[in-house]
Design a protein around this motif. Structure first.
Motif, PDB file in Angstrom:
ATOM      1  N   ALA A 106       0.837  -1.203   0.000  1.00  0.00           N
ATOM      2  CA  ALA A 106       0.000   0.000   0.000  1.00  0.00           C
ATOM      3  C   ALA A 106       0.872   1.253   0.000  1.00  0.00           C
ATOM      4  O   ALA A 106       0.584   2.226  -0.708  1.00  0.00           O
ATOM      5  N   ALA A 107       1.951   1.239   0.797  1.00  0.00           N
ATOM      6  CA  ALA A 107       2.861   2.380   0.841  1.00  0.00           C
ATOM      7  C   ALA A 107       3.517   2.602  -0.513  1.00  0.00           C
ATOM      8  O   ALA A 107       3.678   3.745  -0.959  1.00  0.00           O
ATOM      9  N   VAL A 108       3.897   1.522  -1.180  1.00  0.00           N
ATOM     10  CA  VAL A 108       4.486   1.642  -2.513  1.00  0.00           C
ATOM     11  C   VAL A 108       3.506   2.311  -3.470  1.00  0.00           C
ATOM     12  O   VAL A 108       3.869   3.200  -4.251  1.00  0.00           O
ATOM     13  N   GLN A 109       2.246   1.876  -3.423  1.00  0.00           N
ATOM     14  CA  GLN A 109       1.260   2.464  -4.326  1.00  0.00           C
ATOM     15  C   GLN A 109       1.100   3.963  -4.074  1.00  0.00           C
ATOM     16  O   GLN A 109       1.010   4.761  -5.007  1.00  0.00           O
ATOM     17  N   ALA A 110       1.059   4.347  -2.804  1.00  0.00           N
ATOM     18  CA  ALA A 110       0.894   5.759  -2.468  1.00  0.00           C
ATOM     19  C   ALA A 110       2.103   6.581  -2.898  1.00  0.00           C
ATOM     20  O   ALA A 110       1.965   7.624  -3.557  1.00  0.00           O
ATOM     21  N   LEU A 111       3.289   6.130  -2.539  1.00  0.00           N
ATOM     22  CA  LEU A 111       4.490   6.899  -2.829  1.00  0.00           C
ATOM     23  C   LEU A 111       4.802   6.920  -4.321  1.00  0.00           C
ATOM     24  O   LEU A 111       5.316   7.921  -4.839  1.00  0.00           O
ATOM     25  N   SER A 112       4.473   5.861  -5.025  1.00  0.00           N
ATOM     26  CA  SER A 112       4.657   5.844  -6.477  1.00  0.00           C
ATOM     27  C   SER A 112       3.718   6.837  -7.150  1.00  0.00           C
ATOM     28  O   SER A 112       4.106   7.541  -8.093  1.00  0.00           O
ATOM     29  N   ALA A 113       2.484   6.899  -6.671  1.00  0.00           N
ATOM     30  CA  ALA A 113       1.514   7.827  -7.254  1.00  0.00           C
ATOM     31  C   ALA A 113       1.949   9.275  -7.045  1.00  0.00           C
ATOM     32  O   ALA A 113       1.814  10.115  -7.948  1.00  0.00           O
ATOM     33  N   LEU A 114       2.488   9.578  -5.869  1.00  0.00           N
ATOM     34  CA  LEU A 114       2.894  10.945  -5.558  1.00  0.00           C
ATOM     35  C   LEU A 114       4.174  11.335  -6.284  1.00  0.00           C
ATOM     36  O   LEU A 114       4.389  12.505  -6.595  1.00  0.00           O
ATOM     37  N   GLY A 115       5.035  10.349  -6.561  1.00  0.00           N
ATOM     38  CA  GLY A 115       6.287  10.614  -7.247  1.00  0.00           C
ATOM     39  C   GLY A 115       7.355  11.157  -6.321  1.00  0.00           C
ATOM     40  O   GLY A 115       7.075  11.635  -5.214  1.00  0.00           O
ATOM     41  N   GLY A 116       8.603  11.076  -6.768  1.00  0.00           N
ATOM     42  CA  GLY A 116       9.705  11.633  -5.999  1.00  0.00           C
ATOM     43  C   GLY A 116      10.229  10.752  -4.894  1.00  0.00           C
ATOM     44  O   GLY A 116      10.995  11.229  -4.044  1.00  0.00           O
TER      45      GLY A 116
END
Length: 394
Positions: A106-116
């Motif tokens: 879930a953290a990967v999905q969130a951080l990937s979506a936000l970028g950076g």
């Protein structure tokens, strides 16, 4: 959703042979870390609810507060994995920290979506790959038997390359296929086989697996092209996803919602899983397939979301977007505003480039002042200034 995750933590604890704690619903916490969404005890769902909140904000065009993103990144262990919650992130993770695949994915999905956050997501994906089971799937805890929910949320984290992530020649899609039931048994997905290897239909697992089998996740799920949702016993990930959607369509056909069945409790509407079912139905059959459960949620979910907090608002936002509704006017409720209010205030939305250009050109000089100067010197010069600046903005 949070109840299921709490149950998963308890089940995982039993599996690894330690004493099972008495598990109660999260209660208001006297101390909520800065940057975290929600006011209840984050022990069982801190990373999960934060990830959902960030994904929903991103998809709604909201720029999350830097402190919210920093909190999530700070929860990561040095090996790349995430636990449900670490009260002291400054302390290095040891064997007592129960990292899990759901929080990590879930953290990967969130951080990937936000970028950076390529470094953090890269380490997390590497860890997920390192704990893949021989059947191609994942359990809640590393080394635990594969289940449909965990495998699906990891597929969402892996993205387009999920089918190429193999263990002993098996992909995540092979693991999901092994958990799918034939049409004679409804076409659903099971969470896991029981001790005798029998598969039992599970609506929660089915909603997750329909999206996962389509190669999508929480940050990428979107309405399909409106194909008819029917069960055909096709032995492919796409066929299994369609079969699962057919099961969900039948499950919500009568009342518009899924029902929770918990031992010792009276059956009642399951708002979270109904929201997930809306996404699954929309992915497979388009917005029309999701119309009835989405309308039910619009009418009935406000009180549940207010009681449940950020993850609930996030689920409803994702359901509204997939189903073609407006999350800012969902049965009269602005879900985005309500979600934002559960945590640190979002950053100011980026101003459109055209608005910036109106105020200043790239040298910091007011464009309208320059046009005025040009008009004084001659109409033709003014248009030259304007045309040059427009060209630079493209």
């Amino acid at each position: 959703m949070n109840v299921r995750r709490s149950a998963a933590v308890l089940a995982a604890t039993v599996v690894i042979g330690t004493a099972a704690p008495a598990l109660a619903a999260p209660s208001p916490s006297p101390f909520v870390p800065a940057g975290l969404y929600g006011s209840t005890d984050p022990t069982y769902d801190g990373v999960w609810r934060q990830s959902l909140a960030l994904i929903a904000q991103h998809r709604a065009g909201v720029r999350p507060a830097a402190s919210a993103t920093d909190w999530l990144v700070g929860q990561q262990c040095a090996n790349g994995a995430f636990a449900a919650y670490r009260a002291d992130p400054a302390k290095a993770c040891d064997a007592k920290v129960m990292v899990d695949t759901n929080s990590t994915a879930a953290a990967v999905q969130a951080l990937s979506a936000l970028g950076g956050h390529a470094s953090a997501t890269g380490k997390a994906v590497a860890w997920l790959k390192s704990v893949q089971n021989k059947d191609g799937g994942w359990g809640y805890l590393p080394g635990g038997a594969s289940d449909a929910n965990s495998t699906s949320v990891v597929i969402g984290a892996l993205g387009d390359g999920a089918g190429k992530v193999l263990k002993d020649g098996k992909s995540p899609y092979d693991a999901l296929l092994a958990l799918s039931l034939p049409c004679a048994d409804g076409g659903a997905f099971a969470y896991q086989p029981d001790k005798k290897g029998k598969l039992t239909a599970n609506a929660d697992a089915t909603a997750a697996a329909v999206v996962g089998a389509a190669g999508l996740g929480m940050a990428t799920a979107k309405a399909g092209d409106g194909a008819t949702v029917t069960c055909t016993d096709a032995a492919t990930p796409e066929g299994a996803a369609a079969n699962g959607a057919a099961y969900l369509a039948e499950a919500v056909a009568k009342n518009g919602h899924l029902t929770s069945v918990l031992p010792g409790s009276e059956n009642q509407p399951d708002y979270g899983n109904t929201a997930d079912a809306v996404v699954a139905l929309a992915v497979q059959g388009g917005t029309e397939a999701a119309r009835k459960p989405l309308a039910w949620l619009e009418k009935n979910s406000a009180k549940w979301a207010a009681q449940s907090g950020p993850a609930a608002y996030a689920q409803l936002i994702l359901a509204a977007q997939a189903g073609g509704a407006d999350p800012r006017d969902f049965g009269g409720t602005d879900l985005v505003k309500r979600l934002n209010a559960t945590g640190p205030a979002p950053r100011e939305a980026a101003k459109p480039q055209a608005e910036k250009a109106e105020k200043k050109n790239e040298d910091g000089v007011n464009v309208w002042w320059m046009i005025g100067v040009g008009l004084v010197a001659g109409i033709g010069v003014g248009f030259l200034f304007t045309g040059r600046n427009k060209g630079k903005q493209q």
